[in-house]
Scaffold this motif. Structure first.
Motif: not given
Length: 99
Positions: A22-37
């Motif tokens: 969950y923590v890794a996915a939340a980070a991935k989601e947050a980074i994706g909000s800036y880099t890639s949908s």
């Protein structure tokens, strides 16, 4: 490209693995909000898979009596990570583990 691991491989669901995923996915989601949908969408899907794994682990635990191991250090880490990731269940489990 989900990374839920134990729930996909057919082994027993793990609360600890679910929290880490969950923590890794939340980070991935947050980074994706800036880099890639696409990355943001993948992170969101991974979060859902992690929540499913945590629910399955909770059900398995409840079926076996629901007792969680007490560990102050692990509880504090779990509670802090839950707070940082916005996972209320993780915060609650961490608090229970400390008491």
């Amino acid at each position: 490209m989900s990374s839920t691991g134990s729930s996909e491989s057919g082994s027993n669901p793990s609360m600890l693995h679910g929290h880490a995923a969950y923590v890794a996915a939340a980070a991935k989601e947050a980074i994706g909000s800036y880099t890639s949908s696409d990355m943001q969408t993948a992170g969101s899907a991974d979060k859902e898979a992690a929540v499913d794994e945590m629910r399955a682990a909770k059900q398995a635990s409840d079926a076996q009596g629901g007792e969680i191991s007490k560990n102050q250090t692990l509880g504090k880490v779990e509670q802090s990570l839950g707070s940082a990731a916005g996972c209320e269940g993780m915060e609650e489990e961490g608090a229970k583990r400390q008491s």
